[in-house]
Motif scaffolding. Sequence first.
Motif, mmCIF file in Angstrom:
data_model
loop_
_atom_site.group_PDB
_atom_site.id
_atom_site.type_symbol
_atom_site.label_atom_id
_atom_site.label_comp_id
_atom_site.label_asym_id
_atom_site.label_seq_id
_atom_site.Cartn_x
_atom_site.Cartn_y
_atom_site.Cartn_z
ATOM 1 N N VAL A 1 2.418 -26.834 -1.379
ATOM 2 C CA VAL A 1 3.335 -25.783 -0.965
ATOM 3 C C VAL A 1 4.511 -26.393 -0.216
ATOM 4 N N GLY A 2 5.685 -25.881 -0.441
ATOM 5 C CA GLY A 2 6.854 -26.310 0.316
ATOM 6 C C GLY A 2 7.725 -27.324 -0.373
ATOM 7 N N LEU B 1 11.320 -19.172 -12.601
ATOM 8 C CA LEU B 1 10.309 -19.209 -11.544
ATOM 9 C C LEU B 1 10.707 -20.139 -10.409
ATOM 10 N N ILE B 2 11.278 -21.270 -10.751
ATOM 11 C CA ILE B 2 11.547 -22.279 -9.729
ATOM 12 C C ILE B 2 12.773 -21.934 -8.882
ATOM 13 N N HIS B 3 13.673 -21.122 -9.459
ATOM 14 C CA HIS B 3 14.874 -20.740 -8.716
ATOM 15 C C HIS B 3 14.765 -19.355 -8.103
ATOM 16 N N ASP C 1 3.946 -26.349 -7.506
ATOM 17 C CA ASP C 1 4.195 -25.735 -6.201
ATOM 18 C C ASP C 1 3.663 -24.309 -6.220
ATOM 19 N N PRO C 2 2.464 -24.066 -5.679
ATOM 20 C CA PRO C 2 1.873 -22.713 -5.712
ATOM 21 C C PRO C 2 2.751 -21.646 -5.059
ATOM 22 N N SER C 3 3.611 -22.044 -4.131
ATOM 23 C CA SER C 3 4.445 -21.050 -3.444
ATOM 24 C C SER C 3 5.427 -20.383 -4.411
ATOM 25 N N ASP D 1 4.943 -13.248 -7.501
ATOM 26 C CA ASP D 1 3.964 -12.156 -7.538
ATOM 27 C C ASP D 1 2.831 -12.500 -6.576
ATOM 28 N N PRO D 2 2.914 -12.058 -5.311
ATOM 29 C CA PRO D 2 1.898 -12.435 -4.306
ATOM 30 C C PRO D 2 0.485 -12.023 -4.700
#
Length: 499
Positions: free
Chosen positions: A23-24, A265-267, A450-452, A458-459
């Motif tokens: 993450v991060g 997704l990444i942006h 990156d799981p975040s 979608d939490p």
Amino acid sequence: MSDSNISSSSSDSASIATVDQNVGRRNERIIDADQTFSPELRHWRDIFWLAIFIIHLALLGFVLAVLGLNRFRTADRLNIDRYTNRYWENSNGLTETYWPKYAVAGGIGTVLGCLWLLLLGSRAKQMMKVSVHILTTYLAVISVLCFWCEQFFWGVAFATGAAVQFLYVISVIDRLPFTMLVLQKAVKLVWSLPEVTRVAYAFMAVMLLWMGIWSFGISGVVASSRGDLGRWWLLVVLSVSLFWTGAVLCNTVHVIVSGLVFLVLIHGGRNASSMPPNSLMKSLRYAVTTSFGSICYGSLFTAAIRTLRWEIRGFRSKIGNNECLLCCVDFLFQLVETLVRFFNKYAYVQIAIYGKGFNRSARDAWELFQSTGVEALVAYDCSGAVLLMGTILGGLITGTCAGVWTWITWKDRVIMVGSTAMLMGMVLVGLAMVVVESAVTSIYICYAEDPSLIRRWDPHFFNQMSETLHQRLQHRSSRAREVLTHNQLDSHTQDSFHM
């Protein structure tokens, strides 16, 4: 066998922590994505396979034109039969007798593919459930029809397919809820990108153009055939060529769509300020130029290896405590797993984003999954198999329609026309299905990178993925402990016996 399970147990425990440490990294990855989409960092990959594919298309196009023209309006127009009489018996059929049947097959396959894309947002879940549950019945019905037409070989083949399909669904029935969840989220992602469906439509049109040439040559072969073995081999070779060509186009769509989905997704969304301009066109340009050789190479082997892996996994999970059978299946499983390291569908995301060669992309993707523990989640997911069932069902419907029309006029050519028309339908429906599969592969690569990224998108889905991953890692660890305990007991028993 126990050593491998013990090592997987320890690696699974470490993987949970590794996933959390990922993450991060969002800002770093955005910079990487911008750089990899710059033309300066793109190089031609797997050029040898690109050349092989282009040469194969040119030679095959010439052969197909000759085969079709030889019996177009006039039997043996090009006087080819005098060279083939020594190998097989010729008849006086004409190309135009069978070409309309393939035109209908192409039309039905296109309609089924377009319906899939049109209903993607509203009825995708129901369509996927129908694919899973209806395919077995459909295969069984086709088997009965083949026996009724005294086509015993094909009757046994379709009956075997129905049995294998039924056993596979039973073996993975507990995985289907999670699989349907992943597919629903992939559909949601694809539906938010309308340009993705336009790409699929465009490639279906390209495929139809090639199928026009292919079916012209195939019609010439069928028209001149009395069912002898030599022409069946020719049909098999031409069908393998169509399968490879169709796989190349499907995987080109895969690269284009997965590249766009990964960037979204990444942006943090398609309208994000950091999103590279003209992302779809850049992805398209790279897919049909610098990365096209890698796509041609991977398309030769990936589908067959994936299908074999699904079947072995399903069978392996239902063996029980039969140690002898388990050892044999484990040997096959480890062999296929080695092949998967170098040939897997997740390579296409790496190709789309980083422009790597196919083998390096496949290896990097698999090592990423194994180092983060996400491989346990990927192995549990059956989304690829569910989409393949829909593709096969579409092909069967297409082949059945063409076969029924042929049976009315030429009963001895039903299997030839029906089987080749089925392949046409599978390729056309597969071009529609691949847009969802591209989203699935991008979701898993993003989750491993990156799981975040998934949590931001979608939490609730992120929590479900993380919970399922944790359960799968715990399941593997407990299974490894059971095997270790069992082996220790066997060792103590043998020691006591020798004493």
